[in-house]
Write an enzyme that holds these catalytic residues in place. Structure first.
Site, PDB file in Angstrom:
ATOM      1  N   CYS A 163      42.697  31.002 -37.754  1.00 21.85           N
ATOM      2  CA  CYS A 163      42.513  31.450 -39.147  1.00 21.85           C
ATOM      3  C   CYS A 163      41.027  31.469 -39.511  1.00 21.85           C
ATOM      4  O   CYS A 163      40.431  30.417 -39.744  1.00 21.85           O
ATOM      5  CB  CYS A 163      43.282  30.534 -40.099  1.00 21.85           C
ATOM      6  SG  CYS A 163      43.119  31.009 -41.832  1.00 21.85           S
TER       7      CYS A 163
ATOM      8  N   CYS B 207      40.304  30.352 -43.162  1.00 24.80           N
ATOM      9  CA  CYS B 207      40.380  28.895 -43.362  1.00 24.80           C
ATOM     10  C   CYS B 207      39.165  28.180 -42.753  1.00 24.80           C
ATOM     11  O   CYS B 207      38.609  27.274 -43.352  1.00 24.80           O
ATOM     12  CB  CYS B 207      41.629  28.315 -42.708  1.00 24.80           C
ATOM     13  SG  CYS B 207      43.095  29.329 -42.831  1.00 24.80           S
ATOM     14  N   ASP B 208      38.790  28.581 -41.537  1.00 24.06           N
ATOM     15  CA  ASP B 208      37.838  27.770 -40.768  1.00 24.06           C
ATOM     16  C   ASP B 208      36.463  28.413 -40.547  1.00 24.06           C
ATOM     17  O   ASP B 208      35.567  27.741 -40.041  1.00 24.06           O
ATOM     18  CB  ASP B 208      38.451  27.437 -39.390  1.00 24.06           C
ATOM     19  CG  ASP B 208      39.739  26.643 -39.538  1.00 24.06           C
ATOM     20  OD1 ASP B 208      39.840  25.882 -40.515  1.00 24.06           O
ATOM     21  OD2 ASP B 208      40.643  26.791 -38.696  1.00 24.06           O
TER      22      ASP B 208
END
Ligand code: FAD
Ligand code: NAP
Length: 310
Positions: free
Chosen positions: A134, A137-138
């Site tokens: 992701c 997200c990261d």
């Protein structure tokens, strides 16, 4: 007993709920183990949802959907479903993790798909410590750093482009020299100075220590090896269908599937088991698009309504 159990709260499940409740079904419960919205909420951008002419994140696109469904009476149960079965009297039993079985007159399965692992040495051990699926997200953890992206589909290329906004450089590693992704996305990749293509190559090993990923070993088609010293690798090598809830104890399915486990449906989203419908990414020949999953959900919602009323 409820009228309809919807398993999964992505675009397909939410739309199924909207059509079933707005059409008149009273007791409709959507079982979603996380926040409603589905896998698109992990996408950094979506620009092909009709009517949304400007680029939005997946999260922004999905944000208003649950409220619209709840307005017509759909309930959200924040639970994971473990199994669905049908009794001889025609009633479905929905097994919910840690709770009592819920009885339902009909069921729509919309459990979608989840990112596949590539099966590389070090991938599982370092997952969440530099290995990610992701970028939204990261990605931020790698601000002004170099990262690697693995894969040649739409997800890999789009997320590689997204990462160029944050990272100093993105190595796009793909096992062939042509891409599965759509031509417009490939064109953008080719024009982006921050992307270095590593083609006809695979990742032999993800290297790391207690702190996380320290690099990846690449091997090309001539068997030449080299190391890229990156602190992060994003793996986008396709999706697995979430069909576990449809499995019997002996591993067979309660309805017909193809050899890859995709649920076989007709044009009305009916499975081979009466009263059980499937919609979205987990059905055969799914286009794997938000608009298509929503369309499937609408059809399934209307069909479930008809089934229960009959
Ligand atoms: P999903 O979105 O997968 O939703 C399934 C839901 O079911 C999930 O919320 C999950 O938590 C829940 N669930 C699963 N099992 C259970 C269980 N046992 N109990 C309870 N809940 C459960 N499509 C586009 O049209 N345009 C794009 O630009 C685009 N970009 C994408 C970018 C990325 C990074 C990814 C991963 C996908 C992208 N897609 C895009 C594809 C799109 O996201 C999917 O086609 C769509 O989300 C499928 O919807 P769905 O409702 O079938 O399943
Ligand atoms: P995908 O289209 O299946 O692509 C997976 C990629 O990973 C392929 O390039 C494949 O290589 C590669 N791959 C597979 N296994 C590998 C392994 N073990 N090691 C190295 N590489 C491996 O998956 P996706 O990109 O996640 O897309 C899934 C679906 O969602 C698609 O239908 C896609 O069109 C859709 N989607 C659409 C959008 C959009 O509309 N904008 C955005 C994202 C996703 P090969 O090419 O050699 O097989």
């Amino acid at each position: 007993m409820i009228d309809l159990a919807i398993i999964g709260g992505g675009p397909a499940g939410l739309t199924a709920g909207l059509y079933a409740t707005r059409g008149g079904l009273k007791e409709v419960v959507m079982f979603e183990k996380g926040l409603p919205g589905g896998q698109i909420t992990g996408s950094s951008e979506i620009e092909n949802y009709p009517g949304i002419a400007h680029e939005v994140t997946g999260m922004e696109l999905m944000e208003p959907w649950p409220e619209q469904c709840m307005r017509f009476g759909m309930k959200h149960s924040l639970d994971e479903v473990t199994k669905i079965s049908k009794r001889d009297d025609g009633i479905f039993e929905v097994s919910v993790m840690g709770k009592d079985i819920v009885e339902a007159k009909s069921v729509i399965v919309c459990t979608g798909s989840t990112p596949r692992r590539a099966g590389i040495k070090g991938e599982d051990q370092l997952f969440g410590k530099g290995v990610s699926t992701c970028a939204t997200c990261d990605g931020f953890f790698y601000k002004n750093k170099e990262v690697a992206v693995l894969g040649g589909g739409d997800t890999a290329l789009e997320e590689a482009l997204y990462l160029t906004n944050i990272c100093s450089k993105v190595y796009l590693i793909h096992r062939r020299d042509t891409f599965r992704a759509s031509p417009i996305t490939v064109e953008r990749i080719m024009k982006n100075d921050k992307i270095e293509l590593v083609l006809n190559s695979s990742v032999k090993e993800i290297l790391g220590d207690k702190m996380g990923v320290t690099g990846v070993t690449i091997v090309d088609s001539d068997k030449n090896e080299r190391e890229l010293a990156v602190p992060g690798i994003f793996v986008f090598v396709g999706m697995n269908v979430n069909n576990g809830v449809l499995k019997n104890e002996d591993g067979s399915f309660i309805c017909a599937t193809d050899e890859s486990g995709n649920v076989i449906v007709d044009l009305k989203m009916k499975t081979s088991l009466k009263g059980l419908f499937a919609a979205g990414d987990l059905r055969i020949d799914a286009a794997k698009q938000v608009v298509c999953a929503a369309g499937d959900g609408a059809v399934a919602g209307m069909q479930a309504l008809e089934y229960v009323n009959d």
